[in-house]
Motif scaffolding. Structure first.
Motif, mmCIF file in Angstrom:
data_model
loop_
_atom_site.group_PDB
_atom_site.id
_atom_site.type_symbol
_atom_site.label_atom_id
_atom_site.label_comp_id
_atom_site.label_asym_id
_atom_site.label_seq_id
_atom_site.Cartn_x
_atom_site.Cartn_y
_atom_site.Cartn_z
ATOM 1 N N ALA A 1 9.614 -2.198 26.038
ATOM 2 C CA ALA A 1 10.161 -1.016 26.717
ATOM 3 C C ALA A 1 11.305 -0.393 25.917
ATOM 4 C CB ALA A 1 10.641 -1.374 28.123
ATOM 5 N N VAL A 2 12.183 -1.198 25.381
ATOM 6 C CA VAL A 2 13.307 -0.624 24.627
ATOM 7 C C VAL A 2 12.865 -0.076 23.273
ATOM 8 C CG1 VAL A 2 15.082 -1.987 25.781
ATOM 9 C CG2 VAL A 2 14.088 -2.840 23.670
ATOM 10 N N LYS A 3 11.733 -0.540 22.783
ATOM 11 C CA LYS A 3 11.198 -0.020 21.525
ATOM 12 C C LYS A 3 10.298 1.194 21.762
ATOM 13 C CE LYS A 3 13.142 -2.991 18.934
ATOM 14 N NZ LYS A 3 14.252 -2.592 18.111
ATOM 15 N N GLY A 4 10.066 1.542 23.021
ATOM 16 C CA GLY A 4 9.271 2.729 23.335
ATOM 17 C C GLY A 4 7.783 2.469 23.445
ATOM 18 N N LYS A 5 7.372 1.233 23.553
ATOM 19 C CA LYS A 5 5.946 0.895 23.620
ATOM 20 C C LYS A 5 5.428 0.839 25.055
ATOM 21 C CE LYS A 5 6.243 -1.750 19.371
ATOM 22 N NZ LYS A 5 6.193 -3.076 18.780
ATOM 23 N N TRP A 6 6.302 0.913 26.025
ATOM 24 C CA TRP A 6 5.895 0.871 27.429
ATOM 25 C C TRP A 6 5.500 2.266 27.868
ATOM 26 C CZ3 TRP A 6 8.367 2.818 31.989
ATOM 27 C CH2 TRP A 6 7.793 2.382 33.175
ATOM 28 N N ASP A 7 4.324 2.371 28.483
ATOM 29 C CA ASP A 7 3.813 3.661 28.927
ATOM 30 C C ASP A 7 3.953 3.762 30.443
ATOM 31 O OD1 ASP A 7 2.634 6.131 29.026
ATOM 32 O OD2 ASP A 7 0.591 5.391 28.734
ATOM 33 N N GLN A 8 4.761 4.692 30.884
ATOM 34 C CA GLN A 8 5.036 4.847 32.305
ATOM 35 C C GLN A 8 3.788 5.281 33.066
ATOM 36 O OE1 GLN A 8 8.341 7.459 32.951
ATOM 37 N NE2 GLN A 8 8.891 6.477 34.855
ATOM 38 N N LYS A 9 2.983 6.143 32.493
ATOM 39 C CA LYS A 9 1.766 6.616 33.156
ATOM 40 C C LYS A 9 0.773 5.472 33.342
ATOM 41 C CE LYS A 9 2.194 11.292 31.368
ATOM 42 N NZ LYS A 9 1.630 12.304 30.471
ATOM 43 N N GLU A 10 0.647 4.637 32.339
ATOM 44 C CA GLU A 10 -0.258 3.492 32.423
ATOM 45 C C GLU A 10 0.195 2.522 33.510
ATOM 46 O OE1 GLU A 10 -3.620 1.463 31.605
ATOM 47 O OE2 GLU A 10 -3.035 3.331 30.636
ATOM 48 N N ALA A 11 1.482 2.324 33.628
ATOM 49 C CA ALA A 11 2.015 1.436 34.656
ATOM 50 C C ALA A 11 1.712 1.982 36.051
ATOM 51 C CB ALA A 11 3.509 1.258 34.473
ATOM 52 N N LYS A 12 1.813 3.287 36.226
ATOM 53 C CA LYS A 12 1.498 3.895 37.519
ATOM 54 C C LYS A 12 0.025 3.721 37.864
ATOM 55 C CE LYS A 12 5.135 7.401 37.654
ATOM 56 N NZ LYS A 12 5.421 8.842 37.675
ATOM 57 N N LYS A 13 -0.855 3.865 36.862
ATOM 58 C CA LYS A 13 -2.283 3.676 37.095
ATOM 59 C C LYS A 13 -2.582 2.251 37.538
ATOM 60 C CE LYS A 13 -3.963 7.120 33.805
ATOM 61 N NZ LYS A 13 -4.699 7.317 32.536
ATOM 62 N N LYS A 14 -1.976 1.279 36.877
ATOM 63 C CA LYS A 14 -2.185 -0.116 37.244
ATOM 64 C C LYS A 14 -1.689 -0.394 38.658
ATOM 65 C CE LYS A 14 -2.056 -2.126 32.638
ATOM 66 N NZ LYS A 14 -1.323 -3.032 31.719
ATOM 67 N N LYS A 15 -0.579 0.215 39.023
ATOM 68 C CA LYS A 15 -0.021 0.024 40.358
ATOM 69 C C LYS A 15 -0.970 0.587 41.418
ATOM 70 C CE LYS A 15 4.303 0.694 42.851
ATOM 71 N NZ LYS A 15 5.641 1.292 42.821
ATOM 72 N N LYS A 16 -1.557 1.743 41.148
ATOM 73 C CA LYS A 16 -2.514 2.338 42.077
ATOM 74 C C LYS A 16 -3.759 1.460 42.223
ATOM 75 C CE LYS A 16 -1.303 7.211 41.590
ATOM 76 N NZ LYS A 16 -1.756 8.546 41.149
ATOM 77 N N LYS A 17 -4.238 0.906 41.106
ATOM 78 C CA LYS A 17 -5.404 0.029 41.153
ATOM 79 C C LYS A 17 -5.123 -1.203 41.999
ATOM 80 C CE LYS A 17 -7.528 1.331 36.774
ATOM 81 N NZ LYS A 17 -7.905 0.876 35.411
ATOM 82 N N ARG A 18 -3.943 -1.780 41.857
ATOM 83 C CA ARG A 18 -3.584 -2.956 42.642
ATOM 84 C C ARG A 18 -3.551 -2.629 44.121
ATOM 85 N NH1 ARG A 18 1.577 -4.110 40.012
ATOM 86 N NH2 ARG A 18 0.930 -3.925 37.876
ATOM 87 N N LYS A 19 -3.023 -1.461 44.470
ATOM 88 C CA LYS A 19 -2.959 -1.051 45.862
ATOM 89 C C LYS A 19 -4.357 -0.864 46.449
ATOM 90 C CE LYS A 19 1.585 1.136 46.025
ATOM 91 N NZ LYS A 19 2.322 2.392 46.252
ATOM 92 N N LYS A 20 -5.255 -0.300 45.671
ATOM 93 C CA LYS A 20 -6.646 -0.111 46.130
ATOM 94 C C LYS A 20 -7.332 -1.434 46.353
ATOM 95 C CE LYS A 20 -7.564 4.461 44.198
ATOM 96 N NZ LYS A 20 -8.365 5.225 43.208
ATOM 97 N N LYS A 21 -7.106 -2.401 45.455
ATOM 98 C CA LYS A 21 -7.707 -3.718 45.601
ATOM 99 C C LYS A 21 -7.188 -4.423 46.836
ATOM 100 C CE LYS A 21 -8.734 -4.635 40.765
ATOM 101 N NZ LYS A 21 -8.430 -5.492 39.601
#
Length: 147
Positions: free
Chosen positions: A125-145
């Motif tokens: 995350a501090v190096k800029g490799k963390w993608d905020q949009k990807e994290a939101k997608k994963k969170k939505k998938k978990r909620k659907k499951k």
């Protein structure tokens, strides 16, 4: 007579040049004020984006509130120090070396309270490799499951 005309010409030349310089300085003051305002707006935007990035990242971690607070503070101070390092005007290789040393030192206390997996996520995350949009997608998938 020639000396009189020559001295009057030189005198008028100097006064016109000095008046021109004064007028230019007066014109530049509003530009400097506008530049200051633009700089302040940019810094506020950058600070807001930094806070959102950090809070968004920390929200994705599976740690308790105390650890989240420590991570948030560490990341915030990390970005401030990186900003200072970049403003030093070092050569590229010197700056990279200095940042590497700083990375190893700065997160020592966080390494002690979190797992290796979470620490690698923090470094990404501090190096800029963390993608905020990807994290939101994963969170939505978990909620659907879960539903």
């Amino acid at each position: 007579m020639k000396k009189l005309f020559l001295s009057l010409f030189i005198l008028s030349l100097f006064t016109s040049l000095s008046n021109a310089q004064i007028r230019n300085q007066r014109r530049q003051v509003p530009q400097n004020v506008n530049q200051e305002k633009e700089k302040e707006k940019y810094e506020e935007k950058a600070e807001k984006a930094k806070k959102e990035y950090i809070s968004g990242f920390v929200a994705t971690l599976k740690v308790d509130d105390f650890q989240k607070e420590i991570i948030t503070q560490s990341m915030d101070s990390y970005f401030e120090e990186i900003k200072k390092i970049n403003m030093l005007g070092l050569n590229t290789f010197e700056r990279k070396e200095y940042i590497e040393k700083f990375d190893k030192r700065h997160f020592k206390d966080v390494e002690q309270i979190v797992s290796e997996d979470i620490m690698s996520k923090i470094m990404d995350a501090v190096k800029g490799k963390w993608d905020q949009k990807e994290a939101k997608k994963k969170k939505k998938k978990r909620k659907k499951k879960e539903n």
